[in-house]
Write a protein that holds these residues in place. Structure first.
Motif, short mmCIF file in Angstrom:
data_model
loop_
_atom_site.label_atom_id
_atom_site.label_comp_id
_atom_site.label_asym_id
_atom_site.label_seq_id
_atom_site.Cartn_x
_atom_site.Cartn_y
_atom_site.Cartn_z
N VAL A 284 0.86 -1.79 -0.33
CA VAL A 284 0.02 0.20 0.04
C VAL A 284 0.72 1.18 0.08
N GLN A 285 0.73 1.67 -0.93
CA GLN A 285 1.69 3.46 -1.45
C GLN A 285 0.57 4.41 -0.83
N PHE A 286 1.51 5.63 -0.28
CA PHE A 286 1.11 6.40 0.24
C PHE A 286 1.69 7.72 -1.17
N THR A 287 0.47 8.89 -1.39
CA THR A 287 0.66 10.01 -1.51
C THR A 287 1.90 10.62 -0.78
N GLU A 288 2.17 11.27 -1.30
CA GLU A 288 3.27 12.11 -0.42
C GLU A 288 2.96 14.00 -0.95
N LYS A 289 3.62 15.04 0.04
CA LYS A 289 3.54 16.49 -0.20
C LYS A 289 4.30 17.00 -0.27
N TYR B 30 5.70 -4.73 -12.35
CA TYR B 30 5.87 -3.80 -11.52
C TYR B 30 6.27 -2.14 -10.93
N PRO B 31 5.66 -1.99 -10.53
CA PRO B 31 4.92 -0.98 -10.01
C PRO B 31 6.57 -0.41 -10.39
N LEU B 32 6.77 1.02 -11.14
CA LEU B 32 8.38 1.49 -11.42
C LEU B 32 9.01 2.29 -10.31
N TYR B 33 8.24 2.31 -8.77
CA TYR B 33 9.78 3.43 -8.37
C TYR B 33 8.44 3.12 -6.72
N ALA B 34 9.25 3.30 -5.51
CA ALA B 34 8.28 3.55 -4.91
C ALA B 34 9.13 3.97 -3.89
N TRP B 35 8.02 4.75 -2.88
CA TRP B 35 8.29 5.82 -1.99
C TRP B 35 8.44 5.22 -0.22
N GLY B 36 9.25 4.55 0.12
CA GLY B 36 9.86 4.18 0.92
C GLY B 36 8.99 4.69 2.60
N GLY B 37 9.11 6.38 2.20
CA GLY B 37 8.96 7.76 3.63
C GLY B 37 6.90 7.08 4.03
N GLY B 38 6.90 6.36 3.02
CA GLY B 38 4.93 6.18 3.43
C GLY B 38 4.70 4.77 2.22
N VAL B 39 5.16 3.84 3.12
CA VAL B 39 4.22 2.64 2.03
C VAL B 39 3.88 1.39 3.72
N ILE C 201 20.57 1.10 -2.37
CA ILE C 201 21.04 2.29 -1.79
C ILE C 201 19.17 3.02 -2.06
N THR C 202 18.31 2.19 -2.86
CA THR C 202 16.56 2.54 -3.17
C THR C 202 16.21 1.26 -2.77
N GLU C 203 16.45 1.07 -1.66
CA GLU C 203 15.99 -0.74 -0.55
C GLU C 203 14.11 -0.15 -0.95
N ASP C 204 13.48 0.29 -0.99
CA ASP C 204 11.72 0.76 -1.37
C ASP C 204 11.75 0.10 -2.70
N THR C 205 12.45 0.49 -3.59
CA THR C 205 11.69 0.25 -5.13
C THR C 205 12.58 -0.84 -5.11
N ASN C 206 13.23 -1.78 -4.45
CA ASN C 206 14.50 -2.53 -5.16
C ASN C 206 13.39 -3.45 -4.47
N PHE C 207 13.31 -3.70 -2.86
CA PHE C 207 12.18 -4.47 -2.26
C PHE C 207 10.54 -4.77 -3.18
N VAL C 208 10.10 -3.86 -4.01
CA VAL C 208 9.10 -4.30 -4.82
C VAL C 208 9.18 -4.45 -6.05
N TRP C 209 9.89 -4.78 -6.22
CA TRP C 209 10.66 -5.41 -7.71
C TRP C 209 11.51 -6.36 -7.38
N ARG C 210 12.18 -6.98 -6.11
CA ARG C 210 11.91 -8.13 -5.76
C ARG C 210 10.64 -9.23 -6.27
N ALA C 211 10.52 -8.38 -4.55
CA ALA C 211 9.10 -9.22 -4.30
C ALA C 211 7.96 -9.05 -5.81
N ALA C 212 7.24 -7.99 -6.56
CA ALA C 212 6.73 -8.48 -7.85
C ALA C 212 7.57 -10.37 -9.02
N ASP C 213 8.86 -9.54 -8.62
CA ASP C 213 9.78 -10.53 -9.70
C ASP C 213 9.57 -12.34 -8.64
N GLU C 214 9.05 -11.53 -7.41
CA GLU C 214 8.28 -13.81 -7.06
C GLU C 214 8.03 -14.42 -7.03
#
Length: 416
Positions: free
Chosen positions: A154-159, A190-199, A216-229
Motif C-alpha cells: 500500500v503506497q501513500f502519496t506525498e506532499k 512491476y510498479p516503477l518505483y516506491a516511496w519508502g517514506g510512506g509504504v 541504496i534504493t531499498e524501497d523500489t528494490n524490495f517491490v521489484w524483488r517481490a514482484a519478481d518472486e
C-alpha cells in the motif's frame, strides 16, 4: 558583403549535434508518451474510496532514523491515536515519547547496507503480530490515516513541505506532478518505483522477501524483488503524507543523484521487457534540461534542426508536457489558481534543477546512502512565519505544529 553560411549537411559537427538533440527528443518523447498512457489510460480503475479492510489495530509503524530526535518526535506526534504499536528504528539511542526506540547494534551484519541494514535488522528482531508494517521516514507526517486497503503493498502519496528553499520547493511541486503516473501502477506487474517514506507492506510478504539486498534504493528494490518472486497486489492511497522538501539545492542534488544511481544499479532486477522503459526514463530525466534548448533551437534556426517541418511542433509539445507536470503538481498541492502562473513560468528552472542531480548520478553514480538533511518542526514553523507575515491564519497553530498536527504544516508561503 554578406557571406552565406554553409548549409547544415556540410557541417559534420552540427550534424552530430542535431542528431544528439533528435535522440534526446525521441527519448524524452517516449518517456512523456508513457507518462500520458499511465495517467490517462492505465489509471483507469483506480478507486479513490480506498476500500479500507484493515483497521489501525492491524498496523505496526516503524520510523527509520539515524538520530534525528526532534524530527522523529514530530512524526510520532502526528500519528492517529488509534495507532498504538510504534517503533523508532535508530542508529543511535534517542528519546522519543510515544514510541519504542530500537537501536540497531554496530555488530549486526548482513548483505544490506545503510538504511537497508536497519530495515533488515528490524525485520529480524522487532516482534510484530500485526498484518501490516507501515514504514515512515523520520520526517513523514501522516494525514488521513484510518485504515488500509487489502493489498500486499500500500503506497501513500506525498506532499513535501517548504523548508526554506523556494527553488527546491518548486522542484518538489514539479516532481509530485510527475508522480501522478503512480495512479496507473496498479496495472503493472512491476510498479516503477516506491516511496519508502510512506509504504505499508504485508508482514508475511516482508518476512518472505526480506530487505537483505545490496542497494541504496531499498524501497523500489524490495517491490521489484517481490514482484519478481510472486504476483503482488498494489494499491495507491492518495492521502498526501507530508514530508520535507530538501532544505537546500545542494542537498536536493545529492538526493537526486542517489535516487538515479540506485535505480540504474537495480535495473537488473527488472525483466527484459521493462528495462528499455526504465532506461528511457533514466536518460530522459537526466537530459530533460535539453527540452527547452530544443525549443529555442528549433525557433531560432528554422529548418536547421531537421528536414521535417514537424520538429518545431514536437519540441514545443514536449515543453508543454513539462508544464503539464507542474500543473499536475499544483493540483496535488491544491494551490490557489492565482499562484499558478508563477509556478508555470518557473517550470524551466524547476526542470533544470530537478535534473542536475540525475545528470550527476548518470555521469558519476554513487553507491553510498546519505540521509537528506531534515529540520525540526519548530524550525519549519519559524521559516514559514518569517517569509510572509500573513501566512499564518491561526496563531495558536504554532503549538499544534510542535505537537505534530499535520494541518499546521499547510502554513507555507506557497500554500493556501
Amino acid at each position: 558583403m554578406l557571406v552565406a553560411l554553409p548549409t547544415l549537411p556540410d557541417r559534420p559537427l552540427l550534424v552530430a549535434l542535431v542528431a544528439l538533440l533528435w535522440l534526446a527528443l525521441v527519448l524524452y518523447g517516449a518517456s512523456a508518451g508513457w507518462w500520458l498512457v499511465e495517467t490517462l489510460v492505465l489509471s483507469w480503475g483506480w478507486r479513490a474510496d480506498r476500500a479500507e479492510r484493515w483497521g489501525l489495530d492491524e498496523v505496526q509503524v516503524r520510523i527509520l532514523t539515524v538520530d534525528a530526535e526532534a524530527v522523529v518526535q514530530g512524526t510520532v506526534d502526528a500519528l492517529p491515536e488509534a495507532v498504538t504499536d510504534v517503533h523508532v528504528i535508530a542508529e543511535r539511542d534517542v528519546d522519543v515519547d510515544g514510541a519504542v526506540v530500537d537501536v540497531v547494534p554496530d555488530s549486526f551484519d548482513c548483505t544490506a547496507t545503510n538504511k537497508g541494514r536497519a530495515l533488515e535488522w528490524a525485520r529480524r528482531n522487532v516482534d510484530c503480530d500485526r498484518e501490516y508494517v507501515l514504514y515512515l521516514d523520520e520526517d513523514t507526517l501522516v494525514t488521513e490515516l484510518t485504515g488500509l486497503p487489502d493489498a500486499d503493498v500500500v503506497q501513500f502519496t506525498e506532499k513535501p513541505i517548504y523548508t526554506g528553499s523556494r527553488l527546491t520547493y518548486l522542484c518538489e511541486v514539479f516532481r509530485i506532478g510527475y508522480q501522478f503516473e503512480q495512479f496507473g501502477f496498479h496495472r503493472l506487474r512491476y510498479p516503477l518505483y516506491a516511496w519508502g517514506g510512506g509504504v505499508a507492506i504485508r508482514h508475511g510478504l516482508e518476512q518472505s522477501i526480506t530487505w537483505d539486498a545490496r542497494t541504496i534504493t531499498e524501497d523500489t528494490n524490495f517491490v521489484w524483488r517481490a514482484a519478481d518472486e510472486r504476483s503482488i497486489s498494489y494499491r495507491l492511497v492518495d492521502a498526501r503524507f507530508r514530508n520535507q522538501a530538501p532544505p537546500s539545492v545542494w542537498a536536493m542534488l545529492k538526493q537526486r543523484r542517489r535516487w538515479i544511481s540506485g535505480t540504474m544499479r537495480d535495473d537488473a532486477a527488472l525483466p527484459l521487457r521493462y528495462r528499455p522503459l526504465a532506461f528511457t526514463r533514466v536518460v530522459a530525466w537526466a537530459l530533460s534540461p535539453l527540452v527547452p534548448l530544443l525549443v529555442v533551437g528549433a525557433y531560432a534556426f528554422p529548418g536547421s534542426a531537421a528536414t521535417l517541418d514537424s520538429y518545431v511542433a514536437l519540441s514545443t509539445a514536449l515543453l508543454g508536457i513539462l508544464v503539464l507536470y507542474t500543473l499536475a503538481g499544483l493540483v496535488a498541492y491544491r494551490k490557489h489558481p492565482l499562484l499558478w502562473p508563477v509556478f508555470l513560468l518557473a517550470t524551466p528552472v524547476g526542470v533544470v534543477l530537478h535534473a542536475l542531480g540525475a545528470m550527476w548520478g548518470l555521469v558519476r553514480p554513487v553507491d553510498t546512502f546519505e540521509v537528506t538533511e531534515k529540520v525540526a518542526p519548530a524550525t519549519i514553523e519559524r521559516v514559514n512565519a518569517g517569509l510572509e507575515e500573513g501566512a499564518i491564519a491561526d496563531h495558536d497553530g504554532s503549538e499544534r505544529l510542535i505537537r505534530g498536527s499535520p494541518e499546521a504544516f499547510e502554513w507555507t508561503v506557497f500554500d493556501d
